[in-house]
Design a protein around this motif. Structure first.
Motif, mmCIF file in Angstrom:
data_model
loop_
_atom_site.group_PDB
_atom_site.id
_atom_site.type_symbol
_atom_site.label_atom_id
_atom_site.label_comp_id
_atom_site.label_asym_id
_atom_site.label_seq_id
_atom_site.Cartn_x
_atom_site.Cartn_y
_atom_site.Cartn_z
ATOM 1 N N ARG A 80 -7.948 5.205 -1.474
ATOM 2 C CA ARG A 80 -7.878 4.072 -2.393
ATOM 3 C C ARG A 80 -7.299 4.519 -3.734
ATOM 4 N NH1 ARG A 80 -13.834 1.155 -1.611
ATOM 5 N NH2 ARG A 80 -13.718 0.895 0.682
ATOM 6 N N GLY A 81 -6.367 3.760 -4.253
ATOM 7 C CA GLY A 81 -5.720 4.116 -5.507
ATOM 8 C C GLY A 81 -4.486 4.979 -5.334
ATOM 9 N N ASP A 82 -4.198 5.397 -4.092
ATOM 10 C CA ASP A 82 -3.003 6.199 -3.795
ATOM 11 C C ASP A 82 -2.259 5.511 -2.644
ATOM 12 O OD1 ASP A 82 -1.061 8.043 -3.139
ATOM 13 O OD2 ASP A 82 -2.426 9.735 -2.872
ATOM 14 N N PRO A 83 -1.451 4.506 -2.952
ATOM 15 C CA PRO A 83 -0.827 3.713 -1.888
ATOM 16 C C PRO A 83 0.036 4.513 -0.913
ATOM 17 C CG PRO A 83 -0.657 2.559 -3.978
ATOM 18 C CD PRO A 83 -1.169 3.938 -4.288
ATOM 19 N N GLU A 84 0.710 5.554 -1.395
ATOM 20 C CA GLU A 84 1.567 6.328 -0.490
ATOM 21 C C GLU A 84 0.724 7.003 0.599
ATOM 22 O OE1 GLU A 84 4.706 6.131 -0.496
ATOM 23 O OE2 GLU A 84 5.381 5.663 -2.525
ATOM 24 N N THR A 85 -0.365 7.643 0.188
ATOM 25 C CA THR A 85 -1.253 8.289 1.160
ATOM 26 C C THR A 85 -1.960 7.249 2.016
ATOM 27 O OG1 THR A 85 -1.604 10.204 -0.274
ATOM 28 C CG2 THR A 85 -3.282 9.785 1.398
ATOM 29 N N ARG A 86 -2.390 6.176 1.399
ATOM 30 C CA ARG A 86 -3.108 5.115 2.125
ATOM 31 C C ARG A 86 -2.234 4.504 3.215
ATOM 32 N NH1 ARG A 86 -7.695 2.394 1.397
ATOM 33 N NH2 ARG A 86 -7.884 0.145 1.693
ATOM 34 N N SER A 87 -0.997 4.231 2.881
ATOM 35 C CA SER A 87 -0.078 3.656 3.854
ATOM 36 C C SER A 87 0.122 4.588 5.043
ATOM 37 C CB SER A 87 1.264 3.369 3.180
ATOM 38 O OG SER A 87 2.232 3.015 4.141
ATOM 39 N N LEU A 88 0.331 5.872 4.754
ATOM 40 C CA LEU A 88 0.537 6.844 5.825
ATOM 41 C C LEU A 88 -0.700 6.950 6.710
ATOM 42 C CD1 LEU A 88 2.043 9.172 7.216
ATOM 43 C CD2 LEU A 88 1.146 10.689 5.439
ATOM 44 N N SER A 143 -7.231 -6.665 -4.336
ATOM 45 C CA SER A 143 -6.081 -7.470 -4.768
ATOM 46 C C SER A 143 -4.903 -6.646 -5.266
ATOM 47 C CB SER A 143 -6.517 -8.456 -5.857
ATOM 48 O OG SER A 143 -7.037 -7.756 -6.982
ATOM 49 N N GLY A 144 -5.145 -5.440 -5.737
ATOM 50 C CA GLY A 144 -4.049 -4.625 -6.246
ATOM 51 C C GLY A 144 -3.421 -3.706 -5.221
ATOM 52 N N ASP A 145 -3.926 -3.721 -4.003
ATOM 53 C CA ASP A 145 -3.451 -2.815 -2.955
ATOM 54 C C ASP A 145 -2.184 -3.369 -2.309
ATOM 55 O OD1 ASP A 145 -3.137 -0.988 -0.928
ATOM 56 O OD2 ASP A 145 -5.056 -1.381 0.050
ATOM 57 N N PRO A 146 -1.069 -2.618 -2.341
ATOM 58 C CA PRO A 146 0.160 -3.127 -1.710
ATOM 59 C C PRO A 146 0.190 -2.940 -0.200
ATOM 60 C CG PRO A 146 0.569 -0.964 -2.630
ATOM 61 C CD PRO A 146 -0.846 -1.318 -3.012
ATOM 62 N N VAL A 147 -0.694 -2.098 0.352
ATOM 63 C CA VAL A 147 -0.577 -1.737 1.763
ATOM 64 C C VAL A 147 -0.837 -2.907 2.710
ATOM 65 C CG1 VAL A 147 -1.304 -0.113 3.562
ATOM 66 C CG2 VAL A 147 -1.106 0.671 1.189
ATOM 67 N N PRO A 148 -1.816 -3.774 2.446
ATOM 68 C CA PRO A 148 -1.920 -4.954 3.321
ATOM 69 C C PRO A 148 -0.646 -5.791 3.343
ATOM 70 C CG PRO A 148 -3.906 -4.726 1.990
ATOM 71 C CD PRO A 148 -2.902 -3.742 1.457
#
Length: 321
Positions: free
Chosen positions: A50-58, A138-143
């Protein structure tokens, strides 16, 4: 090691690690555990992203592929933790991956109506979990990145695809995985054009933050454009001189220097550049990039050539890696 042992090692080729194009030991362990039915490490891995979209997406992408056919494990966990955005995100992305497995061959859709209906229903089943994840974080781009894949998979109108891309990019403009989906959306094979595909890739590369692998969109764009007009398994004549010059320029703009370590998608980018240079018979840069993949090959762009494992191994063997 003697001469004979060295020759045998070269004959065997690189140690390949399929479908794990990352340098993330936490993710490696979580994927193995999930494949065995233990989702605890995966839940922890998503929570720390959470808070690290690049890692979260992967991580959500990899963990979803690891659980294809077993999304019921996430559903069971959600019964006890309805307010967890990680679980909703993981469930939605897993349902997307399960749906892609059902996608009928475009050439056979006329005689696969039942399979097409099953595919579309499976795709739609991902929407509600992804919207739940977006609402809880709400701020998470991954969804929204995942919803981009949903729009592509259902072949939604271009306006719908643009709207979801806007929601994703305004939350994290440089998210590599989202840019890849956007590139595919714009490509000729998915109803776009070569001009807008290249324009998007070049712009993303030119404005990439330091350490971002976004310049790898340029070779991926050329793969998408060329693949739209040719059969797989063909190596010769992939890229004309202008395309080669474009790819060389993009590679020159990519620096892996990044505060906090290498970008989570760096190995994917090395695969993209390495495959492109190999096809262009530019052996030195091809070796430089593929040697940095450590046997971890990605589906893109190798799948454009045929079976990714076979194509990656063949390239490495010809480059004496």
């Amino acid at each position: 090691m003697g001469v004979i042992e060295v020759d045998r090692a070269r004959a065997r080729g690189p140690r390949m690690i399929p479908d794990r194009p990352w340098a993330d030991t936490i993710l490696d362990e979580a994927v193995i555990s999930a494949q065995r039915g233990d989702i605890g490490p995966a839940i922890a891995a998503l929570a720390t992203s959470r808070g690290d979209p690049e890692t979260r997406s992967l991580r959500v992408e990899a963990l979803s592929r690891a659980l294809i056919g077993a999304s019921r494990f996430i559903e069971a966990q959600l019964a006890y933790d309805q307010g967890n955005p990680d679980l909703w995100l993981w469930l939605g992305r897993t349902r997307l991956e399960e749906a892609w497995e059902l996608r009928p061959d475009v050439r056979a859709r006329a005689v696969q109506a039942d399979r097409l209906h099953a595919y579309q229903s499976a795709m739609e089943s991902a929407r509600q979990p992804l919207l739940a994840a977006a609402g809880l974080a709400s701020g998470d781009p991954v969804p929204w990145e995942c919803l981009m894949w949903l729009a592509v998979g259902l072949d939604r109108p271009r306006a719908d695809k643009d709207a979801v891309w806007h929601e994703c990019s305004r939350r994290w403009p440089s998210l590599y995985s989202a840019a890849v989906v956007r590139l595919i959306t714009l490509s000729p094979g998915w109803g776009g054009s070569a001009q807008e595909t290249l324009a998007f890739a070049r712009s993303a590369a030119a404005h990439a933050p330091e350490g971002s692998p976004l310049p790898a969109l340029v070779p991926l764009a050329h793969f998408e454009i060329t693949a739209a007009g040719r059969a797989p398994m063909s190596r010769g004549g992939w890229f004309p001189f202008e395309a080669q010059r474009d790819i060389v320029s993009a590679a020159g703009h990519w620096s892996e220097r990044r505060f906090g370590g290498a970008h989570p998608r760096s190995i994917e980018a090395h695969n993209a550049f390495g495959a492109a240079f190999f096809l262009a018979d530019l052996r030195r840069p091809a070796r430089a990039h593929l040697s940095r993949t450590d046997g971890r090959f990605s589906r893109l762009p190798w799948s454009h050539l045929g079976d990714p494992a076979q194509q990656y191994r063949r390239a490495c063997a010809r480059l004496n890696l």
